[in-house]
Design a protein around this motif. Structure first.
Motif, PDB file in Angstrom:
ATOM      1  N   GLU A 297       0.996  -1.773   0.031  1.00 37.59           N
ATOM      2  CA  GLU A 297       0.106  -0.288  -0.063  1.00 37.59           C
ATOM      3  C   GLU A 297       0.952   1.745  -0.207  1.00 37.59           C
ATOM      4  O   GLU A 297       0.410   2.585  -0.625  1.00 37.59           O
ATOM      5  CB  GLU A 297      -1.282   0.089   1.232  1.00 37.59           C
ATOM      6  N   LEU A 298       2.040   1.041   0.664  1.00 32.56           N
ATOM      7  CA  LEU A 298       2.910   2.811   0.303  1.00 32.56           C
ATOM      8  C   LEU A 298       3.379   2.708  -0.202  1.00 32.56           C
ATOM      9  O   LEU A 298       3.831   4.148  -1.144  1.00 32.56           O
ATOM     10  CB  LEU A 298       3.568   2.384   1.938  1.00 32.56           C
ATOM     11  N   ALA A 299       3.363   1.496  -0.991  1.00 32.43           N
ATOM     12  CA  ALA A 299       4.485   1.532  -2.380  1.00 32.43           C
ATOM     13  C   ALA A 299       3.875   2.498  -3.355  1.00 32.43           C
ATOM     14  O   ALA A 299       4.605   3.051  -4.677  1.00 32.43           O
ATOM     15  CB  ALA A 299       4.909   0.357  -3.340  1.00 32.43           C
ATOM     16  N   TYR A 300       2.103   2.356  -3.277  1.00 31.64           N
ATOM     17  CA  TYR A 300       1.407   2.547  -4.288  1.00 31.64           C
ATOM     18  C   TYR A 300       0.874   4.255  -3.486  1.00 31.64           C
ATOM     19  O   TYR A 300       0.955   5.360  -4.505  1.00 31.64           O
ATOM     20  CB  TYR A 300      -0.154   2.135  -4.274  1.00 31.64           C
ATOM     21  N   TRP A 301       0.711   4.896  -2.421  1.00 29.73           N
ATOM     22  CA  TRP A 301       0.942   5.786  -1.688  1.00 29.73           C
ATOM     23  C   TRP A 301       2.061   6.994  -1.947  1.00 29.73           C
ATOM     24  O   TRP A 301       1.259   7.616  -2.218  1.00 29.73           O
ATOM     25  CB  TRP A 301       0.069   5.771  -0.614  1.00 29.73           C
ATOM     26  N   LEU A 302       3.209   6.400  -2.228  1.00 29.48           N
ATOM     27  CA  LEU A 302       4.158   7.226  -1.717  1.00 29.48           C
ATOM     28  C   LEU A 302       3.836   8.155  -2.924  1.00 29.48           C
ATOM     29  O   LEU A 302       4.668   9.563  -2.603  1.00 29.48           O
ATOM     30  CB  LEU A 302       5.277   7.001  -1.313  1.00 29.48           C
ATOM     31  N   PRO A 303       3.815   8.257  -4.146  1.00 31.82           N
ATOM     32  CA  PRO A 303       3.820   8.984  -5.130  1.00 31.82           C
ATOM     33  C   PRO A 303       3.093   9.997  -5.477  1.00 31.82           C
ATOM     34  O   PRO A 303       2.765  11.235  -5.668  1.00 31.82           O
ATOM     35  CB  PRO A 303       4.243   7.974  -6.724  1.00 31.82           C
TER      36      PRO A 303
END
Length: 89
Positions: free
Chosen positions: A18-24
């Motif tokens: 989820e964080l990999a998706y959210w960070l950008p």
């Protein structure tokens, strides 16, 4: 101890994805706090997913469990980023 480690690894894996998706993306205020709350809520999902993948349920129930997690991921994406509902899904 081994079961607890498996549970934590699964929860960290779910939240890392989820964080990999959210960070950008553009984030809401208090993003760090929202992410921590999401991790706490992901632990029960991880427990159910580990249990179900262990062969304790039928394939239809496995689809229901993954559908429930998908719904949670959509809601947490909406609450942590500035995306609207269709984009969160």
């Amino acid at each position: 101890m081994d079961a607890l480690l498996t549970l934590l690894v699964c929860a960290v894996g779910l939240c890392s994805a989820e964080l990999a998706y959210w960070l950008p993306l553009k984030r809401r205020e208090n993003f760090a706090l929202r992410s921590i709350i999401n991790f706490i809520a992901a632990v029960p999902f991880a427990q159910v997913i580990v249990w179900a993948n262990g062969g304790h349920t039928k394939p239809v129930m496995l689809l229901v469990i993954y559908g429930g997690y998908f719904t949670w991921a959509m809601v947490s994406t909406r609450l942590c980023t500035l995306l609207d509902w269709p984009a969160s899904a």
